[in-house]
Design a protein around this motif. Structure first.
Motif, PDB file in Angstrom:
ATOM      1  N   GLY A  88       0.804  -1.213   0.000  1.00 19.76           N
ATOM      2  CA  GLY A  88       0.000   0.000   0.000  1.00 19.76           C
ATOM      3  C   GLY A  88       0.839   1.265   0.000  1.00 19.76           C
ATOM      4  O   GLY A  88       0.433   2.288  -0.567  1.00 19.76           O
ATOM      5  N   GLU A  92       0.487   4.341  -2.652  1.00 15.13           N
ATOM      6  CA  GLU A  92       0.357   5.749  -2.242  1.00 15.13           C
ATOM      7  C   GLU A  92       1.425   6.614  -2.902  1.00 15.13           C
ATOM      8  O   GLU A  92       1.136   7.731  -3.344  1.00 15.13           O
ATOM      9  CB  GLU A  92       0.453   5.861  -0.724  1.00 15.13           C
ATOM     10  N   HIS A 119      -1.492  -7.931  -6.270  1.00 12.54           N
ATOM     11  CA  HIS A 119      -2.607  -7.015  -6.015  1.00 12.54           C
ATOM     12  C   HIS A 119      -3.043  -6.287  -7.288  1.00 12.54           C
ATOM     13  O   HIS A 119      -4.236  -6.148  -7.548  1.00 12.54           O
ATOM     14  CB  HIS A 119      -2.230  -6.005  -4.935  1.00 12.54           C
ATOM     15  N   GLU A 146      -5.935   3.507  -7.814  1.00 15.83           N
ATOM     16  CA  GLU A 146      -6.655   3.277  -6.569  1.00 15.83           C
ATOM     17  C   GLU A 146      -6.409   1.859  -6.083  1.00 15.83           C
ATOM     18  O   GLU A 146      -5.889   1.017  -6.814  1.00 15.83           O
ATOM     19  CB  GLU A 146      -8.151   3.524  -6.786  1.00 15.83           C
ATOM     20  N   PHE A 147      -6.827   1.597  -4.881  1.00 21.93           N
ATOM     21  CA  PHE A 147      -6.631   0.281  -4.276  1.00 21.93           C
ATOM     22  C   PHE A 147      -7.263  -0.822  -5.113  1.00 21.93           C
ATOM     23  O   PHE A 147      -6.741  -1.917  -5.210  1.00 21.93           O
ATOM     24  CB  PHE A 147      -7.202   0.262  -2.850  1.00 21.93           C
ATOM     25  N   HIS A 148      -8.370  -0.535  -5.765  1.00 23.07           N
ATOM     26  CA  HIS A 148      -9.068  -1.557  -6.548  1.00 23.07           C
ATOM     27  C   HIS A 148      -8.653  -1.587  -8.023  1.00 23.07           C
ATOM     28  O   HIS A 148      -9.183  -2.384  -8.790  1.00 23.07           O
ATOM     29  CB  HIS A 148     -10.588  -1.373  -6.435  1.00 23.07           C
TER      30      HIS A 148
END
Length: 165
Positions: A88, A92, A119, A146-148
């Motif tokens: 993560g 970022e 991921h 983005e995270f997704h």
């Protein structure tokens, strides 16, 4: 579409047990594989516009050798926060990259490099030292990552399968 290159640092030395993990240098194989991976990046026409690396010695040296061998024109950015960071933190940092950069390479450590690749692509990969993942991301701007966000694993190069000697 943006391109992300994820590079695990080259093989490091364990010769000096008194050295802190952060300070371990590249060993002979690492010093050999890193520039060859840079040459491979150049042959694949994937020279990054930006290189971000963990500040640990083995990652910094890998990034520097790869950058030189692929004729990278910029300055390698060293980041303390990449050392032993979860994936993560990489996401970022990538969100802050200038949109003028089409191809960005991150250099770091396992298991984070494998986790980041998995991921972003939903592909389970094994990344030995100096392995390089090439990912196409379906974004036009880095701040849209983005995270997704899910991209495509275009290729995964491992030194012992790329180089025959």
């Amino acid at each position: 579409m943006k391109t992300l290159l994820i590079l695990r640092h080259a093989k490091s030395s364990w010769d000096n047990p008194n050295l802190a993990d952060y300070d371990r240098p590249l060993n002979k194989r690492g010093k050999h594989d890193a520039p060859r991976m840079g040459e491979h990046i150049l042959k694949q026409d994937l020279v990054p516009d930006r290189i971000l690396t963990s500040s640990a010695k083995r990652a910094r040296k890998t990034a520097t050798k790869v950058a030189k061998a692929c004729n990278f024109a910029g300055k390698v950015k060293k980041l303390d926060k990449f050392y032993h960071a979860p994936f993560g933190v990489y996401l970022e940092e990538l969100q802050t990259v200038s949109n003028k950069h089409e191809c960005v390479m991150v250099v770091g450590h396992n298991p984070t490099m494998e986790h980041l690749t998995r991921h972003l692509t939903s592909e389970i990969v094994t990344m030995p030292t100096a392995a390089l993942a090439h990912i196409e991301l379906p974004i036009q701007n880095w701040d849209s990552l983005e995270f997704h966000t899910r991209g495509k694993l275009v290729n995964l190069w491992i030194p012992k399968t790329v180089f025959t000697d």
